[in-house]
Design an enzyme around this catalytic site. Structure first.
Site, PDB file in Angstrom:
ATOM      1  N   LYS A 143       0.932  -1.344  -0.063  1.00 29.94           N
ATOM      2  CA  LYS A 143       0.073   0.222   0.045  1.00 29.94           C
ATOM      3  C   LYS A 143       0.984   1.234   0.163  1.00 29.94           C
ATOM      4  O   LYS A 143       1.391   1.631   1.093  1.00 29.94           O
ATOM      5  CB  LYS A 143      -1.032   0.214   1.121  1.00 29.94           C
ATOM      6  N   GLU A 218       9.638   1.665  10.650  1.00 27.04           N
ATOM      7  CA  GLU A 218      10.585   2.649  10.511  1.00 27.04           C
ATOM      8  C   GLU A 218       9.854   4.147  10.460  1.00 27.04           C
ATOM      9  O   GLU A 218       8.963   4.452   9.633  1.00 27.04           O
ATOM     10  CB  GLU A 218      10.955   2.592   9.072  1.00 27.04           C
ATOM     11  N   CYS A 252      13.311  11.813   6.545  1.00 24.97           N
ATOM     12  CA  CYS A 252      13.148  11.185   8.168  1.00 24.97           C
ATOM     13  C   CYS A 252      14.538  11.430   8.569  1.00 24.97           C
ATOM     14  O   CYS A 252      14.551  11.429   9.839  1.00 24.97           O
ATOM     15  CB  CYS A 252      12.611   9.618   8.081  1.00 24.97           C
ATOM     16  N   GLU A 352       9.302  16.416  15.357  1.00 22.01           N
ATOM     17  CA  GLU A 352       9.686  16.267  13.859  1.00 22.01           C
ATOM     18  C   GLU A 352       8.747  17.116  13.116  1.00 22.01           C
ATOM     19  O   GLU A 352       7.584  17.112  13.133  1.00 22.01           O
ATOM     20  CB  GLU A 352       9.314  14.967  13.378  1.00 22.01           C
TER      21      GLU A 352
HETATM   22  P1  NAD Z   1       1.867   8.547   7.835  1.00 22.69           P
HETATM   23  O1  NAD Z   1       2.205   7.612   9.107  1.00 22.69           O
HETATM   24  O2  NAD Z   1       0.924   9.518   7.736  1.00 22.69           O
HETATM   25  O3  NAD Z   1       1.382   7.574   6.695  1.00 22.69           O
HETATM   26  C1  NAD Z   1       2.342   6.424   6.122  1.00 22.69           C
HETATM   27  C2  NAD Z   1       1.772   5.207   5.686  1.00 22.69           C
HETATM   28  O4  NAD Z   1       0.539   4.735   6.474  1.00 22.69           O
HETATM   29  C3  NAD Z   1       0.530   5.748   4.624  1.00 22.69           C
HETATM   30  O5  NAD Z   1       0.698   4.857   3.353  1.00 22.69           O
HETATM   31  C4  NAD Z   1      -0.761   5.892   5.118  1.00 22.69           C
HETATM   32  O6  NAD Z   1      -1.715   5.806   4.426  1.00 22.69           O
HETATM   33  C5  NAD Z   1      -0.783   4.827   6.047  1.00 22.69           C
HETATM   34  N1  NAD Z   1      -1.600   4.796   7.055  1.00 22.69           N
HETATM   35  C6  NAD Z   1      -2.239   5.846   7.696  1.00 22.69           C
HETATM   36  N2  NAD Z   1      -3.094   5.343   8.829  1.00 22.69           N
HETATM   37  C7  NAD Z   1      -3.166   4.278   8.770  1.00 22.69           C
HETATM   38  C8  NAD Z   1      -3.475   3.288   9.981  1.00 22.69           C
HETATM   39  N3  NAD Z   1      -4.456   3.680  10.771  1.00 22.69           N
HETATM   40  N4  NAD Z   1      -3.121   1.908   9.744  1.00 22.69           N
HETATM   41  C9  NAD Z   1      -2.306   1.632   8.660  1.00 22.69           C
HETATM   42  N5  NAD Z   1      -1.694   2.590   7.921  1.00 22.69           N
HETATM   43  C10 NAD Z   1      -2.162   3.757   8.119  1.00 22.69           C
HETATM   44  O7  NAD Z   1       3.208   9.047   7.384  1.00 22.69           O
HETATM   45  P2  NAD Z   1       3.621  10.235   6.223  1.00 22.69           P
HETATM   46  O8  NAD Z   1       3.160  11.317   6.707  1.00 22.69           O
HETATM   47  O9  NAD Z   1       3.140   9.371   4.840  1.00 22.69           O
HETATM   48  O10 NAD Z   1       5.131   9.951   6.078  1.00 22.69           O
HETATM   49  C11 NAD Z   1       5.959  10.831   6.902  1.00 22.69           C
HETATM   50  C12 NAD Z   1       6.594  10.061   8.025  1.00 22.69           C
HETATM   51  O11 NAD Z   1       7.358   9.147   7.517  1.00 22.69           O
HETATM   52  C13 NAD Z   1       7.477  11.226   8.800  1.00 22.69           C
HETATM   53  O12 NAD Z   1       7.214  11.125  10.288  1.00 22.69           O
HETATM   54  C14 NAD Z   1       8.831  10.595   8.329  1.00 22.69           C
HETATM   55  O13 NAD Z   1       9.766  10.626   9.604  1.00 22.69           O
HETATM   56  C15 NAD Z   1       8.437   9.080   8.467  1.00 22.69           C
HETATM   57  N6  NAD Z   1       9.587   8.348   7.545  1.00 22.69           N
HETATM   58  C16 NAD Z   1      10.279   7.480   8.077  1.00 22.69           C
HETATM   59  C17 NAD Z   1      11.182   6.900   7.378  1.00 22.69           C
HETATM   60  C18 NAD Z   1      12.263   5.816   8.116  1.00 22.69           C
HETATM   61  O14 NAD Z   1      12.853   4.868   7.416  1.00 22.69           O
HETATM   62  N7  NAD Z   1      12.629   5.778   9.400  1.00 22.69           N
HETATM   63  C19 NAD Z   1      11.427   7.040   6.202  1.00 22.69           C
HETATM   64  C20 NAD Z   1      10.718   7.918   5.618  1.00 22.69           C
HETATM   65  C21 NAD Z   1       9.647   8.399   6.404  1.00 22.69           C
END
Ligand code: NAD
Length: 445
Positions: A143, A218, A252, A352
């Protein structure tokens, strides 16, 4: 004369080797953050679509698990990304079976994998999950973020063209609360690999923990760049600001806290301001642009709120700010922003922000610098700069994060990547990332 280009519509999901109609008829608009125009529409999948995808992955698992090494060559040929390219070699190096006393310890593919990705590096995040999962012999339901789903369709088309067995890789697009939640809580899923925010990570971890399903999480970061007193300030701060502003701050591992000796604060501020101001904003397709728009209007507004909060809490704005950058009448832009006089207990030093915002924090001595660097609930990345590499390395060893770069050490896509604390657990990339997709079985002889 301008020609109207019709909005591309992806009206199908990739399940069981077929492009199938989604069960619902709701769609999601994909918006270009520079032009603010809708550039595509995708299906908003449902829990029923997840059921179909998990069933397809389950059905494909037995056959795929029995043949991963041979078919991994297909990945190498068909999918030219670093993650895919490295897996073939890693598989050759992996010890699949070893004897420990009277036991034969074997690695078995963990099973059906739910892979949930964020929007900030959309294709990389998916490849970092799908490549090792398939190489290990697992089958996958992917997804992508609903904000940046288009590359996932391209990837599924490649899988289709390359002729992967049906059900090995499945794509279900949609919102997190429906498709993502259905995946993480699904009884047919054996492992969840999630990259995203801390909040959704906690939710995902509580669901998988409750179901006793292993998960790699992550999550976010608030990484510190420690500039020691003997460092080349110009070099160190230029590198730090550049790493903070990369991808418009939506990274991130962005270095968002710059720790400098107190007596060198004015010098550090001047360098940071000059570097930030040299980050030209504009069209991401223009090579002169260093900072493009943020991904969405919501993200832009969120970042601007953090900037206002920083000023309210007493941090001093050195450059940038919450106002719309001059000369840009469209696109979700935020000016590269530097705060100084930031103390570690301020919100902007702890949360963050995920935008182009740097906080400069002064420290009194080296112990103070290490204390401040570790004064975060996150533990994803960091950096240390010194004129003496050994000195920097000693400090780097004391920083509690998943990775630390010494004197600008380059990102290594074969080294384990992941965090500690609220940055999550589990590792991606390289041999360690591949290991996550196996479970160990001891056979006593
Ligand atoms: P997000 O948590 O809003 O969404 C991430 C994914 O989770 C999306 O596909 C979203 O649709 C899905 N999601 C949302 N609600 C959910 C639920 N209840 N159950 C399951 N899945 C759900 O994050 P974002 O805004 O897309 O991305 C930014 C974040 O990602 C930042 O906090 C960033 O630091 C983090 N990030 C971490 C890494 C790493 O490797 N540590 C890498 C890139 C981004």
């Amino acid at each position: 004369m301008t020609t109207m280009i019709p909005t591309p519509v992806h009206d199908r999901l990739y399940i069981g080797g077929q492009w199938v109609q989604a069960t619902g008829d709701e769609t999601i608009d994909v918006v270009n953050p520079y032009t603010e125009e809708v550039i595509a529409r995708i299906p908003a999948g449902t829990a029923a679509d997840v059921d179909r995808a998990v069933a397809a992955a389950r059905a494909a698992f037995g056959g795929w698990a029995a043949t991963p090494v041979g078919l991994a060559r297909l990945i190498q040929v068909g999918l030219p990304t670093m993650s895919f390219a490295t897996m073939r070699g890693l598989l050759d190096e992996l010890v699949f079976e070893e004897e420990v006393g009277n036991s034969l310890v074997v690695r078995e593919p963990i099973g059906v994998v739910a892979a949930i990705a964020p929007w900030n590096y959309p294709l990389h995040q998916i490849a970092a999950k799908v490549a090792p999962a398939l190489a290990a012999g697992c089958t996958v339901v992917v997804k992508p973020s609903e904000v940046t789903p288009l590359c996932a369709f391209a990837l599924a088309e490649i899988f289709d063209e390359v002729g992967f067995p049906p059900g090995v890789m499945n794509l279900v697009t949609g919102y997190g609360q429906t498709v993502g939640a259905a995946m993480t809580g699904h009884a047919g899923v054996d492992f969840v690999t999630f990259t995203g925010s801390e909040g959704v990570g906690r939710l995902t971890g509580s669901v998988t923990g409750g179901n006793l399903v292993p998960a790699a999480l992550e999550l976010g970061g608030k990484s510190a760049c420690v500039v020691l007193d003997d460092a080349d300030m110009q070099l160190a701060i230029t590198a730090c600001v550049t790493r903070c502003m990369l991808n418009s701050g939506q990274t991130c591992i962005a270095l968002t806290r710059l720790l400098v000796p107190r007596h060198r604060l004015p010098e550090a501020e001047a360098i940071a301001a000059a570097v930030a101001e040299a980050h030209t904003l504009g069209d991401p397709f223009d090579h002169a642009t260093l900072v493009g728009p943020l991904v969405s209007a919501q993200q832009r507004d969120r970042v601007r709120d953090w900037i206002r909060r920083g000023s309210q809490e007493g941090a001093r704005l050195v450059t940038g700010g919450a106002d719309a950058p001059a000369g840009l009448d469209r696109g979700y832009f935020v000016a590269p922003t530097v705060f100084s006089d930031v103390s570690s207990d301020m919100t902007i030093a702890q949360e963050e922000i995920f935008g182009p915002v740097l906080s400069i924090i002064a420290y009194d001595d080296e112990e103070d610098a290490i204390r401040i660097a570790n004064d975060s609930r996150f533990g994803l990345s960091g950096a240390v700069w010194s004129g003496d590499e050994g000195h920097a390395l000693r400090v780097a060893r004391r920083i509690r994060t998943g990775q630390v770069d010494v004197n600008g050490g380059a990102f290594n896509p074969c080294a384990p990547f992941g965090g500690v604390g609220c940055s999550g657990h589990g590792r991606e990339l390289g041999a360690h990332g591949l290991e996550e997709f196996f479970y160990l079985k001891s056979i006593q002889l």
